[in-house]
Design an enzyme around this catalytic site. Sequence first.
Site, PDB file in Angstrom:
ATOM      1  CG  ASN A   1      -2.071  -0.958   1.069  1.00  0.00           C
ATOM      2  OD1 ASN A   1      -2.663  -1.060  -0.001  1.00  0.00           O
ATOM      3  ND2 ASN A   1      -2.397  -1.682   2.132  1.00  0.00           N
TER       4      ASN A   1
ATOM      5  CG  HIS B   1      -6.665  -9.610   1.862  1.00  0.00           C
ATOM      6  ND1 HIS B   1      -5.395 -10.061   2.094  1.00  0.00           N
ATOM      7  CD2 HIS B   1      -6.839  -8.557   2.682  1.00  0.00           C
ATOM      8  CE1 HIS B   1      -4.819  -9.318   3.034  1.00  0.00           C
ATOM      9  NE2 HIS B   1      -5.684  -8.408   3.409  1.00  0.00           N
TER      10      HIS B   1
ATOM     11  NE  ARG C   1     -25.215   8.522  13.887  1.00  0.00           N
ATOM     12  CZ  ARG C   1     -25.980   9.268  13.092  1.00  0.00           C
ATOM     13  NH1 ARG C   1     -25.715  10.556  12.939  1.00  0.00           N
ATOM     14  NH2 ARG C   1     -27.010   8.738  12.464  1.00  0.00           N
TER      15      ARG C   1
END
Length: 438
Positions: free
Chosen positions: A147, A170, A266
Amino acid sequence: MVQIAFLGAGSVVFTRQLVADLLRYPELADVHLALHDIDADRLAVAEGTARQIDARLGTRATITATLDRREALRGADFVITMIQVGGIDATLTDLELPARYGLRQTIGDTTGVGGVFRALRTFPVLEAITADMRELCPQAWLLNYTNPMAMNVWWASVVAPDLKVAGLCHSVYWTAHDLAELVGVPVESTRYRAAGVNHQAWMLEWTHDGQDLYPLLRERIRREPELERRVRVEMFRRLGYYPTETSEHSAEYLSWFLRSDAQVERYRIEPLQYIGISRDNLAELAATRTMLAEGTPLPLEEGASEYAPQIIHSIVTGTQREVHVNVVNRGLIDNLPQDAVVEVPCAVDADGLHPVAMGALPVQCAAANQPYLSVNRLTIEAARTGDPRLVRQAVLMDPNASSSLTPEQIWLLCDDLVAAHGSLLPEALRVPVPAGTL
């Protein structure tokens, strides 16, 4: 004999799974695994891991380990990259330094400020790898796991357009498995296809016995209100298609979630989560080293879950499969930029990889992908031109950063990150850019 070069083989758990998946194919039982890492200790652990797996499975692989990348690449048929330039220290910098400015990230390896600086550290090494491949194994497939996936594959297309390159992740695979479990159907009897960009693709097709599974998912969410407190469910509610990356990852790609304490609570988000994951990885390295020294069997996952072994097996044997890959958008997604890197389904056979043209994404999904690709494009241009201003402009385009920081703060943060990473960055980009300059 098929030769597979592992670059960054010291990625302990990843190498373990890839080697196990490869050697479980009878046709690949005698492959040559050429392991390379720049860290001698990690390389020794990787070699011990591969040799233990080979012995346990009763296969006959040739296993070599070298600190010399060119030696590993010479004559390779496949090259798997899983490098982390700068190691855990650079990763911690990408997460902790922005946090001091009030910019929250969770993983920080794909887009946004963490993805931009990880890319800029990785590009010089990736360019050197592709230069070596053009000399030593020009017909090999480069299968990238490193990455930021989309930016790395895009950069490879700029510096080595003649090489065969695919980025593998994946996330689609595990999303399909997790969703099947959530709605109570066997994943083996489902059909799924996703498209978009890496870590932000969309489940466009998802059926069981020809029936759309989205109504079952909506009903499952209605029955369990706590599911509504997850980032991916909120994205699904607002955009109509389920995203293919975890809620933790997905939270940092949009402006909706990490901008306030209330949103973090939240949606049950854990900022800086990757710091804990990175430390867990170091603990896993230490545990693996101990288990090898004591002769203890290493834990192995059952089944071939990674795409690289599946692709290699298909190309070597002609077995037809469909996987998801990250490749340059050459007529694959109509409403995303044609030179960008996108994630799409891909048929694989003896002739190689054949990405599937998916037409146009739903317009709202393409719109969500565009800021991500803008960050990518500006980062690529920064590296290509050596213009340090483009680094700052890339971060300015990131929804998460621009929802949390002012332009001046983003400028100063980038200056601090440039100073912190120093020689890991391309030389032309190692200079500060005064925030007030016109």
